[in-house]
Design an enzyme around this catalytic site. Structure first.
Site, PDB file in Angstrom:
ATOM      1  N   ARG A 101     -43.627 -14.352  67.302  1.00 52.12           N
ATOM      2  CA  ARG A 101     -43.086 -13.734  66.078  1.00 52.12           C
ATOM      3  C   ARG A 101     -44.299 -13.355  65.225  1.00 52.12           C
ATOM      4  NH1 ARG A 101     -38.332 -15.438  61.928  1.00 52.12           N
ATOM      5  NH2 ARG A 101     -37.195 -14.617  63.709  1.00 52.12           N
ATOM      6  N   HIS A 128     -36.336  -6.662  66.806  1.00 49.71           N
ATOM      7  CA  HIS A 128     -35.864  -8.044  66.940  1.00 49.71           C
ATOM      8  C   HIS A 128     -34.843  -8.080  68.086  1.00 49.71           C
ATOM      9  CE1 HIS A 128     -35.251 -12.093  65.949  1.00 49.71           C
ATOM     10  NE2 HIS A 128     -34.640 -12.008  64.787  1.00 49.71           N
ATOM     11  N   GLN A 131     -32.177 -10.957  68.635  1.00 50.19           N
ATOM     12  CA  GLN A 131     -31.100 -10.897  67.654  1.00 50.19           C
ATOM     13  C   GLN A 131     -30.017  -9.913  68.098  1.00 50.19           C
ATOM     14  OE1 GLN A 131     -30.939 -12.698  64.555  1.00 50.19           O
ATOM     15  NE2 GLN A 131     -28.848 -12.008  64.816  1.00 50.19           N
ATOM     16  N   ASP A 223     -28.536  -6.608  56.543  1.00 50.47           N
ATOM     17  CA  ASP A 223     -29.686  -7.514  56.617  1.00 50.47           C
ATOM     18  C   ASP A 223     -30.396  -7.449  55.258  1.00 50.47           C
ATOM     19  OD1 ASP A 223     -31.789  -9.146  57.472  1.00 50.47           O
ATOM     20  OD2 ASP A 223     -32.801  -7.574  58.610  1.00 50.47           O
ATOM     21  N   CYS A 263     -27.765 -11.051  60.326  1.00 53.10           N
ATOM     22  CA  CYS A 263     -28.619 -11.847  61.219  1.00 53.10           C
ATOM     23  C   CYS A 263     -29.052 -13.162  60.595  1.00 53.10           C
ATOM     24  CB  CYS A 263     -29.841 -11.029  61.620  1.00 53.10           C
ATOM     25  SG  CYS A 263     -30.832 -10.522  60.200  1.00 53.10           S
ATOM     26  N   ARG A 291     -27.555 -16.901  69.405  1.00 52.13           N
ATOM     27  CA  ARG A 291     -29.001 -16.745  69.624  1.00 52.13           C
ATOM     28  C   ARG A 291     -29.454 -17.705  70.723  1.00 52.13           C
ATOM     29  NH1 ARG A 291     -32.424 -14.749  65.808  1.00 52.13           N
ATOM     30  NH2 ARG A 291     -33.928 -15.057  67.477  1.00 52.13           N
TER      31      ARG A 291
END
Ligand code: CP
Ligand code: NVA
Length: 312
Positions: A101, A128, A131, A223, A263, A291
């Protein structure tokens, strides 16, 4: 599947469906997979904070009989203390897979290029993918179909939006995006998504009108307005994005039972109201749970874990 999971763009529809099938199988029979990654170790390089990604990868490895090692911003100092090239080469000698990340997406690409072991994008400024995979599996579980479903994404054309654009356009899910002017995803991503959509039968609409995007949607997604690394812009963005809040007025344009997605982490009262995120149509914690299931499937596929077929 490729060696790495850097972008949804690199996965075929068959790869994606394979991940979904394995994830669903593991949800049903978790103990059947408890030795799938025995003896394997996953490195977790995190240059940004995380709850879901970090915990779900760590618990996922544990549940598959493997182990993980957390490498935070102070451990490796990627590209500062040592080049990405040298870190990739060194870690490849110790571990069986790497989750990264980071800020610059180029670092994910570089890590994948020089590591001999699978590299998984755990979020970059560009995308991402884990996700988006968990999100679409969640939609499939709830609606029992994907083709022809309409997902409206309202807010910032950020990393999450980009990965959703790729996955929706690959799987025949219509996606309508509404962002303030100047905050749409990049032109290249839009062109790629439209080309993929042409092949799958999906329709992609990019606009600056939130009610128009929400109209008739099966799924409403938002988001944060300021992503990690954009904290200094947060106040300005609050003013610019005000008309793009996911609230009950905006939700009234969608189908009555439209699923509410985010998310997480959410900035309640900014991009989404309490009333909406806590409503009965909200599936944000199902997304969060998935996830882990999706990532366990990715880990098995990339790290070539042995899948046990005997009964629990
Ligand atoms: N959705 C998500 O990636 O959450 P974290 O930032 O907590 O990992
Ligand atoms: N767009 C957000 C997603 C967090 C999971 C960010 O990058 O901070």
């Amino acid at each position: 599947m490729n060696k790495d999971l850097v972008s949804i763009k690199d996965l075929s529809a068959k790869d994606i469906n394979g991940i979904f099938s394995l994830a669903s199988e593991m949800k049903k029979r978790p103990f059947a997979f408890s030795r799938a990654l025995r003896g394997k170790t996953l490195a977790l390089i995190f240059e940004k904070p995380s709850n879901r990604t970090y915990v779900s990868f760590q618990v996922g490895m544990y549940q598959l009989g493997g182990d993980s090692i957390y490498l935070g911003p102070e451990h490796i100092k990627l590209g500062v203390r040592e080049s990405v090239h040298d870190v990739a080469k060194t870690l490849s000698r110790y571990v069986d897979g790497i989750v990264i990340r980071t800020f610059a997406h180029a670092k994910v690409l570089e890590m994948a290029r020089y590591s001999n072991k699978p590299v998984i994008n755990g979020l970059s400024d560009f995308s991402h993918p884990c996700q988006a995979l968990a999100d679409v599996l969640t939609i499939k579980e709830k609606l029992r179909r994907l083709k022809g479903v309409t997902l409206a994404y309202v807010g910032d054309g950020n990393n999450v939006c980009v990965s959703l654009l790729y996955i929706c356009s690959k799987l025949g899910i219509h996606m309508k995006v509404a962002t303030p002017l100047g905050y749409a995803p990049g032109q290249k991503v839009i062109m790629q998504a439209k080309a993929l959509a042409h092949a799958s039968g999906a329709r992609i609409l990019i606009s600056h009108n939130a009610p128009e995007a929400a109209k008739g949607a099966d799924v409403l997604y938002t988001d944060v307005w300021a992503s990690m690394g954009q904290e200094k812009e947060a106040e300005r963005r609050k003013r610019i994005f005000r008309a793009f809040q996911l609230n009950s007025k905006l939700a009234s344009f969608a189908k009555k039972k439209a699923l509410i997605m985010h998310c997480l982490p959410a900035h309640r009262g900014e991009e989404i109201t309490d009333e909406i995120i806590d409503s009965k149509n909200s599936i944000v914690f199902d997304q969060a749970e998935n996830r882990m299931h999706v990532q366990k499937a990715i880990l098995i596929k990339l790290m070539k874990g042995y899948v046990y077929v005997k009964k629990d």
